[in-house]
Motif scaffolding. Structure first.
Motif, PDB file in Angstrom:
ATOM      1  N   THR A 103       0.850  -1.361  -0.151  1.00 36.91           N
ATOM      2  CA  THR A 103      -0.139   0.149   0.013  1.00 36.91           C
ATOM      3  C   THR A 103       0.787   1.230   0.040  1.00 36.91           C
ATOM      4  O   THR A 103       0.627   2.135  -0.662  1.00 36.91           O
ATOM      5  N   ARG A 107       1.129   4.001  -2.984  1.00 38.49           N
ATOM      6  CA  ARG A 107       0.561   5.413  -2.623  1.00 38.49           C
ATOM      7  C   ARG A 107       1.876   6.213  -3.125  1.00 38.49           C
ATOM      8  O   ARG A 107       1.637   7.234  -3.600  1.00 38.49           O
ATOM      9  N   ASN A 110       1.789   7.023  -6.591  1.00 39.71           N
ATOM     10  CA  ASN A 110       0.862   7.524  -6.988  1.00 39.71           C
ATOM     11  C   ASN A 110       0.246   8.920  -6.346  1.00 39.71           C
ATOM     12  O   ASN A 110      -1.128   9.120  -5.795  1.00 39.71           O
ATOM     13  N   GLN A 112       0.255   9.783  -3.220  1.00 37.88           N
ATOM     14  CA  GLN A 112      -0.212   9.752  -1.864  1.00 37.88           C
ATOM     15  C   GLN A 112      -1.759   9.824  -1.949  1.00 37.88           C
ATOM     16  O   GLN A 112      -2.329   9.854  -0.970  1.00 37.88           O
ATOM     17  N   PRO A 114      -5.217   7.984  -1.565  1.00 35.64           N
ATOM     18  CA  PRO A 114      -5.686   7.078  -0.631  1.00 35.64           C
ATOM     19  C   PRO A 114      -6.071   5.898  -1.007  1.00 35.64           C
ATOM     20  O   PRO A 114      -6.826   5.763  -2.089  1.00 35.64           O
ATOM     21  N   ALA A 115      -5.402   4.609  -0.155  1.00 35.15           N
ATOM     22  CA  ALA A 115      -5.731   3.477  -0.636  1.00 35.15           C
ATOM     23  C   ALA A 115      -7.345   2.994  -0.173  1.00 35.15           C
ATOM     24  O   ALA A 115      -7.320   3.299   1.015  1.00 35.15           O
ATOM     25  N   LEU A 133      -6.512   2.756  -5.353  1.00 34.73           N
ATOM     26  CA  LEU A 133      -6.314   4.176  -5.016  1.00 34.73           C
ATOM     27  C   LEU A 133      -7.503   5.062  -5.463  1.00 34.73           C
ATOM     28  O   LEU A 133      -7.904   4.824  -6.585  1.00 34.73           O
TER      29      LEU A 133
END
Length: 156
Positions: A103, A107, A110, A112, A114-115, A133
């Motif tokens: 994860t 992140r 990308n 950061q 949110p996952a 994401l």
């Protein structure tokens, strides 16, 4: 002031609404609960998982169920089970990325984002983490990372 029958009618209606909502919820989630229970039984039988801790549902070309947990010896393992064929693939958890590491890596690559979900399964025969994401524009991005190497297998 309400009469007695109006109070009973009101609370009876509320009870029926709550019961209906709960019934719909339990019927809708029954397939996932059944899949998880069956996957736990297979993981116990195939890999000796005595303490199942996580369940992942992985949908790509095929559906895989993955149970992660501890064996009697304390060793952490993942057991990937193909939903259609029942074929299993046990993996030592120490042999690859953890869910949190996958994860964090997705992140970081990308902005950061949110996952919203992470799942382990087989992608083209190779164990891979799928990290979902949520982008700033509201769309979703799916990042597949090789379980062992952490390399990006596919991003869409």
């Amino acid at each position: 002031m309400r009469s007695s029958w109006q109070k009973w009618a009101y609370w009876g209606t509320m009870l029926i609404i709550v019961a209906t909502i709960l019934s719909i919820y339990f019927v809708a989630t029954a397939p996932r609960r059944n899949a998880e229970n069956q996957a736990r039984a297979v993981a116990e039988r195939v890999a000796g998982v005595t303490e199942p801790q996580v369940f992942y549902l992985f949908n790509r070309n095929e559906t895989d169920y993955t149970i992660g947990g501890k064996q009697k010896s304390g060793r952490r393992v993942f057991v990937i089970i193909n939903a259609k064929s029942g074929k299993t693939r046990p993996l030592a958890a120490s042999g690859g990325l953890s869910a949190s590491a996958a994860t964090a890596q997705a992140r970081a690559a990308n902005n950061q984002a949110p996952a919203t979900k992470v799942a382990l399964g087989l992608y083209k025969g190779t164990p891979a983490w799928e990290v979902t994401l949520r982008q700033r524009n509201g769309s979703y991005r799916y990042v597949l990372l090789n379980f062992k190497t952490g390399e990006t297998v596919k991003a869409s």
